[in-house]
Design an enzyme around this catalytic site. Structure first.
Site, PDB file in Angstrom:
ATOM      1  N   LYS A  52       0.817  -1.105  -0.042  1.00 38.85           N
ATOM      2  CA  LYS A  52      -0.445  -0.058   0.267  1.00 38.85           C
ATOM      3  C   LYS A  52       1.373   1.404  -0.025  1.00 38.85           C
ATOM      4  CE  LYS A  52      -3.325  -2.522   1.976  1.00 38.85           C
ATOM      5  NZ  LYS A  52      -3.411  -3.012   3.493  1.00 38.85           N
ATOM      6  N   GLN A  96      -4.722  -1.772   9.626  1.00 40.17           N
ATOM      7  CA  GLN A  96      -4.396  -3.194   8.797  1.00 40.17           C
ATOM      8  C   GLN A  96      -5.333  -4.663  10.002  1.00 40.17           C
ATOM      9  OE1 GLN A  96      -3.133  -3.554   6.129  1.00 40.17           O
ATOM     10  NE2 GLN A  96      -4.027  -5.688   6.427  1.00 40.17           N
ATOM     11  N   ASP A 119     -10.926   2.028   4.332  1.00 41.21           N
ATOM     12  CA  ASP A 119     -11.325   0.849   4.576  1.00 41.21           C
ATOM     13  C   ASP A 119     -13.506   0.728   4.360  1.00 41.21           C
ATOM     14  OD1 ASP A 119      -9.997  -1.222   3.589  1.00 41.21           O
ATOM     15  OD2 ASP A 119      -8.929  -1.359   5.900  1.00 41.21           O
TER      16      ASP A 119
END
Ligand code: NAP
Length: 281
Positions: A52, A96, A119
């Site tokens: 990322k 994460q 997200d």
């Protein structure tokens, strides 16, 4: 042999479109910035986070990785996320997954402010998607939709079967597709007669993490097959679908690697831009 839906190609096309938007923000002295919080030393997570950050660098988007000790307390993590929420230079925040077991993931995701939740995992954005209101849509769901759009596959009135009911793929994907007038069936590990159901699908999407689950006899001839799974088989990356068999009868199919994976990261970049554009307003 069906058409192989090339996620890398669709991702490259997406990056070209994003570049225009990034330049526009920069003309206004805004550098979109993603913060990624990683807890512990999970190897796969570290690879994902590195990828990322690399993609941010490639697109000249800012990124900041915050590495936390495996045993960090909920309070300490909450403080880190709240500081990021309050930092005007940070536009998107990603926690994460998976988090260590002593942390309540849903509670942690929910600390991220809804405007920075790139997200789409906090409760506001989950609710917005289910109510068909504006909000961040999870990157993998968006990636799947973009691939279908690129290959001119309309979901309206289609019979769509999703295998997998997770909060990050199966459920949000089902919500999105219902909102877009598909008829959706969601299957999981307790579904009986799975192949009888999957054989009815015009579009079959598998997101289970079980290698070789979807074989030829699970698929209707001419169906579109999307493979979200990422599995390792004898050290080789593969999806949930037996590609060799199923590609013979599907009209379209995504490969693993090179299908949904590249699109997930492209959609993360798009969500960071969306966040930066929104916060500018
Ligand atoms: P997850 O949270 O473990 O959920 C898996 C789902 O699949 C569960 O609902 C489970 O059922 C169901 N399932 C498992 N084995 C099954 C079987 N044999 N038959 C029917 N259903 C079965 O996983 P996830 O986070 O959704 O991820 C799923 C897969 O997609 C993983 O391989 C992951 O690495 C991959 N993934 C890929 C991307 C990408 O960008 N390509 C992004 C996200 C995830 P129960 O609910 O009954 O347990």
């Amino acid at each position: 042999m069906g058409i192989i839906m090339d996620g890398k190609k669709v991702a490259e096309k997406t990056y070209e479109d994003l570049e225009v938007r990034i330049n526009k923000l920069k003309e206004n002295n805004i550098i979109p910035m993603l913060a990624v919080v990683i807890v512990g030393n999970d190897e796969a997570s570290q690879v994902y986070v590195r990828n990322k950050a690399k993609m941010c660098e490639k697109l000249q988007i800012g990124s900041k990785v915050i590495e936390c000790e495996e045993n960090i307390s909920e309070k300490e993590l909450e403080k880190i996320i709240k500081d990021l929420n309050n930092d005007q230079n940070i536009h998107g925040i990603l926690i994460q997954a998976p988090l260590p077991k002593h942390l309540d993931s849903l509670k942690i995701f929910d600390i991220v402010s809804k405007e920075k939740d790139v997200d789409g995992f906090n409760i506001y954005n989950v609710g917005a998607l289910s109510l068909n209101k504006e909000g961040f849509i999870p990157c993998t769901v968006k990636g799947i939709i973009k691939i279908l759009e690129y290959y001119n596959i309309n979901v309206t009135s289609k019979n769509i079967v999703i295998i997998g009911r997770s909060n990050i793929v199966g459920k949000p994907l089902a919500n999105y597709l219902i909102n877009h007038n598909a008829t959706v069936t969601v299957c999981h590990s307790k579904t009986s007669n799975l192949s009888d159901i999957t054989k009815q699908a015009d579009i079959l999407i598998s997101a289970t993490g079980t290698a070789n689950l979807v074989k030829k006899d699970y698929v209707k001839k001419g169906a579109v097959v999307i493979d979200v799974g990422i599995n390792r088989n004898n050290n080789k990356l593969c999806g949930d679908v037996n590609f060799e068999e199923v590609s013979e009868i599907a009209s379209h199919i995504t490969p693993v690697p090179g299908g949904v994976g590249p699109m997930t990261i492209a959609m993360l970049m798009e969500n960071v831009l969306e966040a930066a554009e929104m916060q500018r307003k």
